[in-house]
Design an enzyme around this catalytic site. Structure first.
Site, PDB file in Angstrom:
ATOM      1  N   TYR A  27       0.808  -1.226   0.000  1.00 56.84           N
ATOM      2  CA  TYR A  27       0.000   0.000   0.000  1.00 56.84           C
ATOM      3  C   TYR A  27       0.840   1.275   0.000  1.00 56.84           C
ATOM      4  O   TYR A  27       2.042   1.245   0.209  1.00 56.84           O
ATOM      5  CB  TYR A  27      -1.066   0.002   1.087  1.00 56.84           C
ATOM      6  CG  TYR A  27      -0.686  -0.042   2.544  1.00 56.84           C
ATOM      7  CD1 TYR A  27       0.566   0.264   3.023  1.00 56.84           C
ATOM      8  CD2 TYR A  27      -1.669  -0.371   3.495  1.00 56.84           C
ATOM      9  CE1 TYR A  27       0.854   0.247   4.367  1.00 56.84           C
ATOM     10  CE2 TYR A  27      -1.389  -0.390   4.843  1.00 56.84           C
ATOM     11  CZ  TYR A  27      -0.143  -0.086   5.285  1.00 56.84           C
ATOM     12  OH  TYR A  27       0.131  -0.108   6.627  1.00 56.84           O
ATOM     13  N   GLU A  28       0.152   2.379  -0.298  1.00 55.09           N
ATOM     14  CA  GLU A  28       0.770   3.691  -0.521  1.00 55.09           C
ATOM     15  C   GLU A  28       1.782   3.669  -1.666  1.00 55.09           C
ATOM     16  O   GLU A  28       2.799   4.352  -1.654  1.00 55.09           O
ATOM     17  CB  GLU A  28       1.433   4.229   0.771  1.00 55.09           C
ATOM     18  CG  GLU A  28       0.533   4.275   1.976  1.00 55.09           C
ATOM     19  CD  GLU A  28      -0.778   5.015   1.724  1.00 55.09           C
ATOM     20  OE1 GLU A  28      -0.830   5.869   0.830  1.00 55.09           O
ATOM     21  OE2 GLU A  28      -1.756   4.730   2.438  1.00 55.09           O
ATOM     22  N   GLY A  29       1.484   2.861  -2.668  1.00 53.58           N
ATOM     23  CA  GLY A  29       2.385   2.693  -3.810  1.00 53.58           C
ATOM     24  C   GLY A  29       3.231   1.459  -3.612  1.00 53.58           C
ATOM     25  O   GLY A  29       4.041   1.397  -2.684  1.00 53.58           O
TER      26      GLY A  29
END
Length: 533
Positions: free
Chosen positions: A414-416
């Site tokens: 997550y978050e890239g």
């Protein structure tokens, strides 16, 4: 074994980076008490109980509401934020150790303030004075919480495919419609209001990422009425079971009321304010869950007696077996290297904010994908090693070792994803200034590092030049295939450099640095050889 905040290790890391933090020791010690005594005991029970969603109302596991009240009433939500809005305005180099404690003690709990922090930063940087006056104080105090609503079912990480709509209304408001997925703490019962930051498109918006705007959409409107939004489901996840990961529906009854943050069609800049903040925090989560797994492994290995000591022939604790020692020391070396990297980035943030240093700002931007990628990749190795040290007892849930591995698995995603982090580093950050920041940091490391590190620094410099040549030749295939190895190479080399700085603080840290150079640093050569080949 429960969690104990490693205050002394944190203080040593700050000192190694030249940060005068002794005055902040009482703050770290008090935070450690809340983390150890209140949040950590809820980690296992929250994981087992999970969440209850009924008719759009979500109930957190037992004890979470009371723990959040203690957290909020203690002022902990306000640590890094401006005094103007009720914050403590402590440096990020102090806020990061505090934040590490929440994530290590209870990652599911810690995700709530992590997402709130990104929302606050975006509102400070881009919000109108009216929105700041209305929302910042309560978001900073923790009376309300904030979220980021970016992802949609068809879009994933590709924000150019977003379909959520925003229709202008009278009074500078907008009607928001659409569905968002994977929204952390999109619904909960910890606070009376939840402030959603939502990406959506205006009717005449350009296609792609140039047509995205950001809107503030509260669960409860200023007049006290419920807004037209609802949590329709929560995900059944591998880990972080006590953190609500929500599917949010906006506008089922005609449109949720929202207010524009920043300029129309300029939401991407606002989004990256949130995202970059979150990416560093996720890297710090990797350090935190690694330390939690390390503490548990150390404790178990010191008590579990099995096998004969190779020197005495007597039954011994497994910590005395060389291979178990190797595993635990690897866990510790990677954890402390990651902590130093994360704190280094936090220190550069402080310099950028308080001394208006362009050099520091460039270092923060360059370090962000390394911290996020390197520390979260290592968290999988470290938590898996924690299971291995526990042996068969690690594979059953009762010891908690398996939960740390399950919780950590989301961090490289997550978050890239870490592939995106790698391309951000190699394909954007390196290209943005033609390698100037990378070369400056390499020069600094070369001037400070021991002879043992110089070969690795040479390899890193060669890899940097290789990728700069690929950029010049527009060879995106080479960049894409080697970016991950470049990112990990940076992490291993910079981690070794920072551990040498830590080595002077004790004989134990000196031994840890030597172990890192002999057993872990050779990995950098393997990664960088991929780039240089």
């Amino acid at each position: 074994m429960s969690y104990r905040a490693p205050v002394e290790d944190m203080m040593a890391s700050l000192a190694a980076l030249g940060i005068e933090a002794e005055d902040y020791r009482p703050i770290l010690e008090e935070a450690g008490k809340l983390a150890s005594d209140v949040l950590a005991p809820l980690n296992w029970t929250g994981d087992q109980e999970g969440l209850a969603l009924k008719d759009g109302t979500l109930t957190m596991p037992k004890g979470f509401k009371q723990a959040y009240d203690q957290y909020r009433d203690g002022g902990w939500n306000a640590v890094p934020f401006p005094e103007k809005w009720g914050g403590m305005e402590l440096p990020y180099s102090v806020a990061f150790p505090v934040q590490e404690m929440w994530q290590a003690a209870n990652m599911s709990f810690g995700l709530c303030p992590l997402l709130n922090q990104g929302a606050v930063e975006a509102l400070i940087a881009h919000g109108s004075e009216q929105l700041q006056q209305r929302y910042l104080e309560k978001l900073i105090s923790g009376e309300w919480t904030g979220t980021m609503n970016l992802t949609e079912p068809q879009a994933g990480s590709d924000l150019s495919l977003l379909k959520a709509k925003a229709i202008p209304q009278e009074g500078n408001t907008y009607k928001i419609t659409g569905q968002k997925i994977y929204i952390t703490y999109g619904e909960h019962d910890l606070t009376d209001n939840i402030i959603h930051l939502v990406l959506a498109r205006l009717p005449d918006a350009p296609e792609g990422t140039k047509g995205i705007s950001l809107f503030l959409v509260p669960k409860i409107l200023p007049n006290g009425e419920k807004n037209d939004l609802v949590c329709v489901s929560t995900e059944h996840k591998l880990g972080i079971h006590a953190s609500p990961t929500c599917t949010m529906s906006f506008g089922d009854e005609g449109g949720a009321t929202g207010w524009l943050i920043g300029e129309e069609n300029k939401g991407l800049a606002c989004m990256f304010t949130m995202m970059n903040n979150a990416r560093l925090s996720v890297g710090l989560q990797g350090v935190a869950i690694s330390d939690r797994a390390l503490q548990a492994a150390k404790h178990y290995a010191s008590e579990r007696k099995q096998g004969k000591d190779i020197a005495t022939g007597e039954t011994t604790a497994i910590e005395n077996h060389p291979d178990v020692y190797r595993q635990i020391t690897t866990m510790q070396a990677l954890t402390e290297a990651g902590r130093l990297l994360a704190y280094f980035a936090a220190h550069q943030m402080d310099l950028a904010h308080h001394e208006d240093s362009a050099e520091a700002a460039a270092l923060v931007a360059f370090a962000t994908p390394i911290v996020k990628g390197f520390c979260t990749e290592n968290s999988i190795e470290i938590t898996s090693a924690g299971v291995q040290v526990h042996g068969g007892m690690g594979y059953v849930e009762e010891t908690g070792a398996a939960q740390y591995l399950r919780d950590a698995r989301i961090l490289p995603i997550y978050e890239g994803t870490n592939g995106i982090q790698a391309m951000d580093l190699a394909g954007y950050k390196l290209r943005k200034d033609n390698g100037a920041t990378a070369k400056a940091l390499i020069k600094t490391m070369r001037g400070e590092a021991s002879e043992a590190l110089q070969k690795s620094i040479d390899q890193l410099e060669q890899a940097t030049n290789t990728l700069l040549q690929a950029i010049e030749g527009k060879d995106m295939e080479t960049l894409g295939l080697t970016a991950f190895d470049y990112m990990m190479g940076w992490g291993y080399v910079a981690g070794g450099w920072l551990l040498e700085k830590l080595a002077s603080h004790s004989e134990e840290k000196q031994k840890l640095s030597v172990f890192y150079q002999r057993f872990i640093l050779p990995r950098a050569s393997a990664h960088l050889a991929v780039v240089n080949a």
